[in-house]
Design a protein around this motif. Structure first.
Motif, short mmCIF file in Angstrom:
data_model
loop_
_atom_site.label_atom_id
_atom_site.label_comp_id
_atom_site.label_asym_id
_atom_site.label_seq_id
_atom_site.Cartn_x
_atom_site.Cartn_y
_atom_site.Cartn_z
N ALA A 104 187.39 -11.86 -3.14
CA ALA A 104 185.99 -11.41 -3.17
C ALA A 104 185.74 -10.28 -2.18
O ALA A 104 184.93 -9.38 -2.44
CB ALA A 104 185.06 -12.58 -2.89
N THR A 105 186.45 -10.28 -1.07
CA THR A 105 186.24 -9.26 -0.04
C THR A 105 186.71 -7.88 -0.48
O THR A 105 186.40 -6.88 0.17
CB THR A 105 186.96 -9.65 1.26
OG1 THR A 105 188.34 -9.92 0.95
CG2 THR A 105 186.32 -10.87 1.89
N SER A 106 187.43 -7.80 -1.59
CA SER A 106 187.90 -6.50 -2.09
C SER A 106 186.82 -5.73 -2.83
O SER A 106 187.00 -4.55 -3.15
CB SER A 106 189.09 -6.71 -3.02
OG SER A 106 190.19 -7.26 -2.33
N TYR A 107 185.70 -6.38 -3.11
CA TYR A 107 184.66 -5.77 -3.94
C TYR A 107 183.42 -5.46 -3.13
O TYR A 107 182.89 -6.29 -2.42
CB TYR A 107 184.33 -6.70 -5.12
CG TYR A 107 185.53 -6.89 -6.01
CD1 TYR A 107 186.37 -7.99 -5.84
CD2 TYR A 107 185.85 -5.96 -6.99
CE1 TYR A 107 187.50 -8.15 -6.63
CE2 TYR A 107 186.96 -6.13 -7.80
CZ TYR A 107 187.79 -7.22 -7.61
OH TYR A 107 188.89 -7.37 -8.39
N ASN A 108 182.97 -4.21 -3.25
CA ASN A 108 181.82 -3.74 -2.50
C ASN A 108 180.51 -3.96 -3.25
O ASN A 108 179.46 -4.06 -2.62
CB ASN A 108 181.96 -2.23 -2.25
CG ASN A 108 183.27 -1.89 -1.61
OD1 ASN A 108 184.19 -1.42 -2.27
ND2 ASN A 108 183.37 -2.13 -0.32
N PHE A 109 180.57 -3.99 -4.58
CA PHE A 109 179.35 -4.04 -5.38
C PHE A 109 179.29 -5.38 -6.09
O PHE A 109 180.24 -5.80 -6.75
CB PHE A 109 179.34 -2.91 -6.40
CG PHE A 109 179.65 -1.57 -5.81
CD1 PHE A 109 180.80 -0.89 -6.18
CD2 PHE A 109 178.80 -1.00 -4.87
CE1 PHE A 109 181.10 0.34 -5.62
CE2 PHE A 109 179.10 0.23 -4.32
CZ PHE A 109 180.25 0.91 -4.69
N TRP A 110 178.13 -6.03 -5.99
CA TRP A 110 177.92 -7.32 -6.62
C TRP A 110 176.60 -7.30 -7.38
O TRP A 110 175.58 -6.84 -6.86
CB TRP A 110 177.86 -8.43 -5.56
CG TRP A 110 179.20 -8.71 -4.94
CD1 TRP A 110 179.88 -7.94 -4.03
CD2 TRP A 110 180.02 -9.85 -5.19
NE1 TRP A 110 181.06 -8.53 -3.71
CE2 TRP A 110 181.19 -9.70 -4.39
CE3 TRP A 110 179.91 -10.97 -6.00
CZ2 TRP A 110 182.22 -10.64 -4.39
CZ3 TRP A 110 180.92 -11.91 -5.99
CH2 TRP A 110 182.07 -11.74 -5.20
N GLY A 111 176.63 -7.85 -8.60
CA GLY A 111 175.41 -8.02 -9.36
C GLY A 111 174.70 -9.30 -8.94
O GLY A 111 175.17 -10.05 -8.09
N GLN A 112 173.57 -9.56 -9.59
CA GLN A 112 172.74 -10.70 -9.20
C GLN A 112 173.17 -12.01 -9.84
O GLN A 112 172.71 -13.06 -9.42
CB GLN A 112 171.27 -10.43 -9.56
CG GLN A 112 170.86 -10.81 -10.96
CD GLN A 112 171.47 -9.95 -12.05
OE1 GLN A 112 172.19 -9.00 -11.77
NE2 GLN A 112 171.19 -10.30 -13.28
N GLY A 113 174.03 -11.97 -10.82
CA GLY A 113 174.53 -13.18 -11.46
C GLY A 113 173.77 -13.54 -12.72
O GLY A 113 172.57 -13.28 -12.84
N THR A 114 174.50 -14.13 -13.66
CA THR A 114 173.89 -14.65 -14.87
C THR A 114 174.42 -16.06 -15.09
O THR A 114 175.62 -16.31 -14.93
CB THR A 114 174.19 -13.73 -16.08
OG1 THR A 114 173.50 -14.20 -17.23
CG2 THR A 114 175.68 -13.63 -16.38
N GLN A 115 173.53 -16.99 -15.43
CA GLN A 115 173.88 -18.40 -15.51
C GLN A 115 174.53 -18.73 -16.85
O GLN A 115 173.99 -18.40 -17.91
CB GLN A 115 172.65 -19.27 -15.30
CG GLN A 115 172.90 -20.76 -15.40
CD GLN A 115 173.78 -21.28 -14.27
OE1 GLN A 115 173.65 -20.86 -13.12
NE2 GLN A 115 174.68 -22.20 -14.59
N VAL A 116 175.66 -19.41 -16.78
CA VAL A 116 176.33 -19.94 -17.96
C VAL A 116 176.36 -21.46 -17.84
O VAL A 116 176.84 -21.98 -16.83
CB VAL A 116 177.75 -19.38 -18.09
CG1 VAL A 116 178.51 -20.09 -19.21
CG2 VAL A 116 177.72 -17.88 -18.34
N THR A 117 175.85 -22.15 -18.84
CA THR A 117 175.85 -23.60 -18.85
C THR A 117 176.51 -24.08 -20.13
O THR A 117 176.09 -23.69 -21.22
CB THR A 117 174.42 -24.15 -18.75
OG1 THR A 117 173.80 -23.65 -17.56
CG2 THR A 117 174.43 -25.68 -18.70
N VAL A 118 177.55 -24.90 -19.97
CA VAL A 118 178.28 -25.41 -21.12
C VAL A 118 178.05 -26.92 -21.20
O VAL A 118 178.42 -27.65 -20.27
CB VAL A 118 179.78 -25.10 -21.01
CG1 VAL A 118 180.51 -25.56 -22.27
CG2 VAL A 118 180.00 -23.61 -20.78
N SER A 119 177.48 -27.36 -22.27
CA SER A 119 177.20 -28.79 -22.44
C SER A 119 178.36 -29.47 -23.17
O SER A 119 179.02 -28.87 -24.02
CB SER A 119 175.90 -28.99 -23.22
OG SER A 119 176.04 -28.46 -24.52
N SER A 120 178.57 -30.73 -22.82
CA SER A 120 179.68 -31.49 -23.44
C SER A 120 179.26 -32.17 -24.72
O SER A 120 178.09 -32.23 -25.05
CB SER A 120 180.21 -32.52 -22.44
OG SER A 120 179.16 -33.38 -22.06
#
Length: 120
Positions: A104-120
């Motif tokens: 993770a420390t190799s990356y300077n730019f990060w987005g805000q994230g998008t949620q993925v939910t997988v139901s069983s």
């Protein structure tokens, strides 16, 4: 460079999702990737792709199921996720940096994230 991830959602196990990452600037010179973080767990590497798309790396847990790609003309990065499992549930982050790396420390730019939910 600012990154905006999208495409997350709720899907049943075995289903598919395609995440997209839109960059505010040119990304052709950067390695791009995806990380994810499940509740109560550390942020984990998922996949990365070199500038020029000459090489890709994947976490063992997603090999054969996920595919990372990029379109430098559109400044976009994608993560195609197939055969999703409940353990893939997490907040997925788009990242960019100078080095194609699982750290993770190799990356300077990060987005805000998008949620993925997988139901069983």
């Amino acid at each position: 460079v600012q990154l905006q991830a999208s495409g997350g959602g709720l899907v049943q196990a075995g289903g598919s999702l395609r995440l997209s990452c839109a960059a505010s600037g040119r990304i052709f010179a950067y390695a791009m990737g995806w990380f994810r973080q499940a509740p109560g767990k550390e942020r984990d590497f998922v996949a990365s792709i070199t500038w020029g798309s000459s090489g890709t790396n994947y976490a063992d847990s997603v090999k054969g199921r996920f595919t990372i790609s990029r379109d430098d003309d559109k400044n976009m990065v994608y993560l195609q996720m197939n055969s999703l499992k409940p353990e893939d549930t997490a907040l997925y982050y788009c990242v960019g940096g100078r080095t194609n790396s699982p750290r993770a420390t190799s990356y300077n730019f990060w987005g805000q994230g998008t949620q993925v939910t997988v139901s069983s």
